[in-house]
Write an enzyme that holds these catalytic residues in place. Structure first.
Site, short mmCIF file in Angstrom:
data_model
loop_
_atom_site.label_atom_id
_atom_site.label_comp_id
_atom_site.label_asym_id
_atom_site.label_seq_id
_atom_site.Cartn_x
_atom_site.Cartn_y
_atom_site.Cartn_z
N HIS A 153 0.82 -1.23 0.00
CA HIS A 153 0.00 0.00 0.00
C HIS A 153 0.86 1.27 0.00
CE1 HIS A 153 -2.80 3.10 1.13
NE2 HIS A 153 -2.26 3.21 2.33
N HIS A 207 4.10 6.67 5.47
CA HIS A 207 2.93 7.41 5.96
C HIS A 207 2.08 6.65 6.97
CE1 HIS A 207 0.41 5.39 2.84
NE2 HIS A 207 -0.59 5.66 3.67
N GLU A 244 1.04 5.54 12.57
CA GLU A 244 -0.34 5.22 12.94
C GLU A 244 -0.53 3.72 13.23
OE1 GLU A 244 -3.29 7.17 10.55
OE2 GLU A 244 -4.71 5.53 10.85
N ASP A 245 0.12 2.89 12.46
CA ASP A 245 -0.21 1.46 12.51
C ASP A 245 0.88 0.56 13.10
OD1 ASP A 245 -2.61 2.04 11.36
OD2 ASP A 245 -1.99 1.53 9.32
N ASP A 276 -3.15 8.60 -0.90
CA ASP A 276 -3.47 7.51 0.02
C ASP A 276 -4.90 7.04 -0.20
OD1 ASP A 276 -3.36 5.81 2.30
OD2 ASP A 276 -4.14 7.41 3.58
MN MN Z 1 -2.52 4.66 4.03
#
Ligand code: MN
Length: 618
Positions: free
Chosen positions: A88, A112, A116-117, A176
């Site tokens: 991704h 990116h 967050e993940d 995104d």
């Molecule tokens: Mn993304």
């Protein structure tokens, strides 16, 4: 706006041809989705090749490092489709590389989703990659939903604020989302339609406001694919079936068009301009046609100045008959997102209608790439000369600046996002005030204009003219109107009126007024207001005749001779439209000009530039 995804082959930058980017974006978004992609031995190779194609001297070690860090942190994660997660961010970076974005943007795109993940933290990322990459990654990192009740609104607010510092935040977010739309196939039809709709409400208009046509078109197509799957399929099949004839026909137009330019000694190129599926769908619906309408279209890109576009238009019209009523001049009157081009439809060979767009090279870049043009075509002073100059930043950043103003005025994130969504959903109009263009939601009024100029102007506005005619403050404005706002200089001016809240449309005015009237209960100063309005109306009527009043005695005399008890009664009568300001002023001028001293009225050397310079006579 009906401009397709496309790229251009400008001098000095790597050639990524029109068809190549279009087909690449089409391939990403093609129907039906092909899930299998060959895995290259070196996964970053394609990205590097694309990036070097546009920026030959780019530092690619940063890309390799970003990829390997992202790959390590995402290693055990999978997407809903079952693919390794790293595919991704890699595809997002690839989309951005094809748009011609710079190396920093691509590095941030690769990273990116790490913060967050994964357990990778922002301070760590800043230490590894520097503050520029960190800012971009931070901008697209959502707040943790577990900790913030308002996570979604806060995330959007943060994104816009950071985009104000660096527009690339928004560009990464858009890429995104574009790639996420591709992988919607792994979800249920209902959730696909919901996500597609949400995207069309915010990100598509965002692309439009920022002028990024190269992203807006594929977005519109992918939204159409989920929201109108049958129509999309029919269009796709028709376009594919007719492609050979379409191409052959357009090639004839291109050759003949080039010949016409040569004959007029104009430098430029003519290139095919396929419509994207969404515009075909719109055209077809509008015409009520049972079959998709895919009108042949070319764009003429002139290597020259603005006036050469009109010469090219003449050359085109000399060869093919223009269809009446189809010519549009978006050079003299740009669309509100600063789209500039000439549009005409002509009767081509075999009596077929052909659409022709005409613009200069600089306009073409600005039209296609909008705010991101400066990254794809970094300025090289002295090398390309004036015609390659990019539009000044303030023109294409106007919308973002406004978004930031809304942000500053909003009491909380939820209200900000609400205002932002309204702003994006609305049709926009462009009006002119104090010599500059203002973008406002359709249905805006002079009060909206006043608040757009400044809070003070809004709070103190008492009257307005639209295209020179005195107009109620709550009247609906139209595209292209020239608005003059009259401001009270009175110390005791009571300020804004609560009833304005019923008609204002712009977020700026709405936020200001709703705040004001939730804080204090301002009494409506009716008599004083009407005096102001009457005085302003007379001042305006004088200005229209290039006159100004230097003292009020003449006016007071006139009031008495007309049977009013005093000057104030006359002013109130004017404000209440019982007497027309023009009639009063004509009588005033007649009386002054008849007298020998000429006192009381002066002839303006020139029209005052600012409406609030109208004299206050007290
Ligand atoms: Mn993304």
């Amino acid at each position: 706006m009906d401009v397709d995804a496309g790229s251009l082959d400008a001098p000095g930058v790597g050639r990524i041809g029109e068809s190549q980017l279009t087909s690449r974006l089409r391939a990403i978004l093609s129907w039906p989705m092909s899930r299998e992609r060959p895995t290259p031995v070196d996964p970053v190779q394609q990205l590097i090749r694309t990036h070097r194609g546009v920026h030959p001297h780019a530092d690619i070690s940063l890309l390799r490092r970003s990829y390997s860090v992202a790959e390590r942190w995402h290693r055990d994660q999978k997407r809903k489709s079952g693919e390794p997660y790293i595919t991704h961010p890699l595809q997002v970076a690839q989309i951005l590389a094809e748009l011609g974005m710079d190396t920093i943007t691509l590095a941030a795109a690769l990273l990116h989703d790490t913060v967050e993940d994964t357990a990778y933290t922002l301070p760590q990322l800043r230490a590894d990659f520097g503050s520029e990459v960190a800012l971009l990654v931070n901008g697209v990192t959502k707040f943790d939903k577990a900790h913030f009740a308002l996570a979604e609104a806060e995330s959007t607010r943060k994104m816009i604020v950071l985009a104000g510092q660096d527009i690339r935040v928004l560009v990464i977010k858009i890429a995104d989302r574009l790639h996420n739309m591709e992988t919607l196939d792994a979800r249920s039809p209902a959730s696909r339609a919901r996500i597609a709709k949400a995207t069309s409400e915010v990100l598509v208009p965002l692309c439009d406001r920022l002028g990024i046509q190269v992203l807006k078109a594929p977005f519109e197509d992918v939204v159409l694919r989920y929201v109108e799957p049958d129509a999309y399929k029919t269009i796709h099949e028709t376009v594919e079936r007719d492609r050979p004839q379409w191409n052959a026909y357009v090639k004839r137009i291109v050759d003949l068009g080039k010949e016409s330019l040569r004959r007029e000694k104009l430098d430029g190129r003519v290139i095919p301009r396929p419509r994207h599926y969404y515009t075909i769908w719109k055209d077809t619906k509008q015409a009520g046609s049972p079959r998709p309408i895919n009108m042949p279209r070319v764009v003429v890109i002139i290597d020259g100045e603005e006036h050469d576009c009109y010469a090219a238009l003449g050359a085109i019209h000399q060869r093919w008959l223009p269809i009446p009523g189809r010519f549009k001049d978006f050079i003299a009157a740009p669309k509100n997102n600063l789209y500039r081009s000439l549009h005409t439809t002509v009767l081509g060979p075999e009596d077929q209608m052909v659409e022709v767009l005409i613009r200069t090279e600089a306009m073409h870049r600005a039209v296609e790439y909008g705010v991101i043009a400066r990254y794809r075509f970094p300025p090289k002073p002295g090398l390309f000369g004036k015609k390659n100059a990019l539009p000044p930043e303030h023109t294409d950043m106007a919308w973002l600046k406004r978004a930031l103003q809304i942000e500053a005025a909003a009491p909380d994130a939820v209200q900000f996002v609400q205002s932002l969504r309204c702003d994006l959903a609305e049709q926009q109009i462009q009006v002119f005030a104090r010599g500059r263009p203002l973008l406002l939601p359709a249905g805006s009024t002079p009060v909206d204009v006043a608040y757009e100029l400044s809070t003070r102007t809004g709070d103190r506005c008492v009257a307005a003219t639209v295209n020179g005619v005195l107009t109620p403050l709550g009247a609906e404005l139209h595209d292209g109107d020239v608005v003059d706002v009259l401001v009270s200089r009175d110390r005791n001016h009571p300020g804004p009126r609560p009833e304005w809240l019923e008609f204002v449309k712009s977020p700026t005015a709405q936020l200001r007024l709703s705040r004001r009237f939730s804080e204090t209960d301002v009494p409506a100063g009716t008599v004083s207001d009407r005096l102001q309005i009457g005085r302003a109306a007379i001042g305006l009527a004088l200005r229209r005749r290039d006159r100004a009043l230097s003292d009020e005695q003449r006016l007071a005399d006139l009031a008495q001779s007309l049977g009013f008890p005093d000057l104030d009664s006359l002013l109130i009568a004017v404000a209440e439209h019982r007497v027309r300001a023009d009639v009063i002023v004509d009588q005033l001028i007649a009386s002054v000009d008849a007298s020998t001293d000429g006192g009381g009225i002066v002839t303006n050397p020139r029209r005052p530039a600012e409406p609030d310079r109208v004299k206050q006579h007290r």
